[in-house]
Enzyme design. Structure first.
Site, PDB file in Angstrom:
ATOM      1  CE1 TYR A 153     -10.184   2.193   7.940  1.00  0.00           C
ATOM      2  CE2 TYR A 153     -10.988   3.348   9.882  1.00  0.00           C
ATOM      3  CZ  TYR A 153      -9.974   3.069   8.988  1.00  0.00           C
ATOM      4  OH  TYR A 153      -8.744   3.666   9.142  1.00  0.00           O
TER       5      TYR A 153
ATOM      6  N   GLY B 219       0.845  -1.206   0.000  1.00  0.00           N
ATOM      7  CA  GLY B 219       0.000   0.000   0.000  1.00  0.00           C
ATOM      8  C   GLY B 219       0.873   1.246   0.000  1.00  0.00           C
TER       9      GLY B 219
ATOM     10  CB  ILE C 161      -2.772  -2.469  -6.535  1.00  0.00           C
ATOM     11  CG1 ILE C 161      -3.352  -1.209  -5.900  1.00  0.00           C
ATOM     12  CG2 ILE C 161      -2.742  -3.624  -5.546  1.00  0.00           C
ATOM     13  CD1 ILE C 161      -4.807  -1.331  -5.485  1.00  0.00           C
TER      14      ILE C 161
ATOM     15  CB  ILE D  65      -3.138  10.769   8.949  1.00  0.00           C
ATOM     16  CG1 ILE D  65      -3.113   9.547   9.881  1.00  0.00           C
ATOM     17  CG2 ILE D  65      -1.727  11.238   8.641  1.00  0.00           C
ATOM     18  CD1 ILE D  65      -2.448   9.768  11.207  1.00  0.00           C
TER      19      ILE D  65
ATOM     20  CB  ILE E 199      -2.686  -7.036   0.451  1.00  0.00           C
ATOM     21  CG1 ILE E 199      -2.393  -7.670   1.815  1.00  0.00           C
ATOM     22  CG2 ILE E 199      -4.157  -6.621   0.344  1.00  0.00           C
ATOM     23  CD1 ILE E 199      -2.426  -6.721   2.965  1.00  0.00           C
TER      24      ILE E 199
ATOM     25  N   GLY F 226      -0.568   4.835  -1.067  1.00  0.00           N
ATOM     26  CA  GLY F 226      -1.746   5.390  -0.406  1.00  0.00           C
ATOM     27  C   GLY F 226      -1.433   6.611   0.442  1.00  0.00           C
ATOM     28  CD  GLN F 227      -4.564   9.676   4.826  1.00  0.00           C
ATOM     29  OE1 GLN F 227      -5.150   8.638   5.134  1.00  0.00           O
ATOM     30  NE2 GLN F 227      -4.708  10.792   5.493  1.00  0.00           N
TER      31      GLN F 227
HETATM   32  N1  SER Z   1      -8.862   8.588   8.731  1.00  0.00           N
HETATM   33  C1  SER Z   1      -9.636   7.389   8.863  1.00  0.00           C
HETATM   34  C2  SER Z   1     -10.980   7.568   8.300  1.00  0.00           C
HETATM   35  O1  SER Z   1     -11.517   8.645   8.433  1.00  0.00           O
HETATM   36  C3  SER Z   1      -9.754   6.999  10.309  1.00  0.00           C
HETATM   37  O2  SER Z   1      -8.707   6.207  10.715  1.00  0.00           O
HETATM   38  O3  SER Z   1     -11.531   6.663   7.764  1.00  0.00           O
END
Ligand code: SER
Length: 317
Positions: A143, A8, A35, A173, A55, A11-12
């Site tokens: 999630y 990954g 990917i 983040i 993955i 990604g962010q």
């Molecule tokens: N930044 C993530 C989200 O908002 C939370 O861990 O899905």
């Protein structure tokens, strides 16, 4: 840690973590796994080795682990909270079936593994203020379900097979490099882009909604220093609460306005995002991380805002 695979890596978090790991351990020792639908930027591609690593495909991970003699895996493959609600089966497939692939390979090839959890692993029944390290985790989002499962399965592999698994629970983040995609905390990144572009910001989260947030440099430092920590001090493993700031939309707006007095914000609440945000903690208690591996953040809302605005203004000029 000698040879590291980041799954990954585009990604962010992965895009910046890969570069930071390369700085610390040497470019050739950090493999950017990606990917094809999320290819690496030129910077990532040119600064060190990269490989296609899906993955959900054990053989792809295995080939790379063998080829580069990998001994540490940072597993950052995941769908963020809002996207995961629209594709719950896929979120599970990536988050949990993928995790099993990683852990099984780690068990046979002696790799340490970092698979982050999140504030999303908590739920409505969790104490919301100064949420303790060990507490009720009954999330209702997919999630969150995958993140609690990640914590349990990672601890299982440590206790049963001795796999060196460690993780933190990341807050929202904030970064000026790769934007997040489909998270509940994304507003706290988007607001800076609007401010710098001189646009009005439409906030999807209601006034007064507190959530834990963190500036990317602190998040990267957390992941790397936990993986470097003396294992004899670790009472916990998967996953540590970490915290640096907690704010509601009106607070970050007021902080940005100190630098951009004409900046405007209005609310247009997104019901899904709001219900997810309401189920997450207002603030986390990170005492265990501070005691067990000396976690200490560098940034607060003021210093992060100054840095975000400077960096974004320079880039979006
Ligand atoms: N930044 C993530 C989200 O908002 C939370 O861990 O899905």
């Amino acid at each position: 840690m000698k040879n590291i695979l980041v799954i990954g890596s585009t990604g962010q978090i992965g895009s910046e973590l890969t570069m930071e790991l390369r700085k610390r351990y040497g470019n050739e020792h950090v493999i950017a796994g990606y990917i094809p639908s999320a290819p690496p930027t030129d910077v990532l591609m040119e600064s060190g080795p990269s490989e296609v690593v899906d993955i959900t495909c054990t053989d792809m991970i295995l080939d790379v682990v063998k080829k580069y003699h990998i001994d540490a895996i940072y597993n950052l493959a995941a769908l963020l909270s809002v996207v995961a609600e629209s594709k719950p089966q896929l979120a599970w497939h990536i988050g949990i079936d993928g995790l099993f692939n990683v852990l099984e390979i780690a068990r046979h090839y002696n790799c340490s593994v970092f698979t982050p959890s999140s504030i999303g692993s908590f739920g409505l029944d969790t104490p919301h203020v100064k949420t303790p390290q060990d507490t009720i985790q009954r999330p209702r989002t997919m999630y969150g379900v995958t993140k609690v499962t990640t914590e349990l399965v990672s601890d299982y592999y440590y206790n049963k097979y001795g796999v060196d698994t460690r993780a933190v629970r990341f807050p929202g983040i904030i970064s000026n490099v790769t934007p997040p995609g489909g998270g509940t905390t994304d507003y706290a990144v988007d607001i800076y882009y609007s401010a710098v572009k001189g646009e009005e910001f439409v906030c999807p989260i209601k006034e007064g909604t507190l959530m834990d947030m963190m500036y990317m440099p602190d998040a990267l430092h957390a992941a790397i220093s936990l993986m470097e920590a003396d294992p004899s001090r670790l009472v916990h493993r998967n996953a540590f609460n970490i915290a640096s700031m907690s704010f509601a939309p009106e607070t970050i707006y007021a902080e940005i306005k100190k630098h951009k007095p004409d900046f405007k914000m209005r609310y247009e609440v997104d019901p899904l995002k709001q219900s997810i945000a309401d189920s997450w903690p207002d603030s986390l208690d990170d005492t265990c991380a501070r005691n067990e591996w000396d976690w200490k953040p560098q940034y607060n809302l003021e210093t992060m805002t100054k840095d975000m605005l400077e960096k974004l203004s320079a880039r979006l000029k």
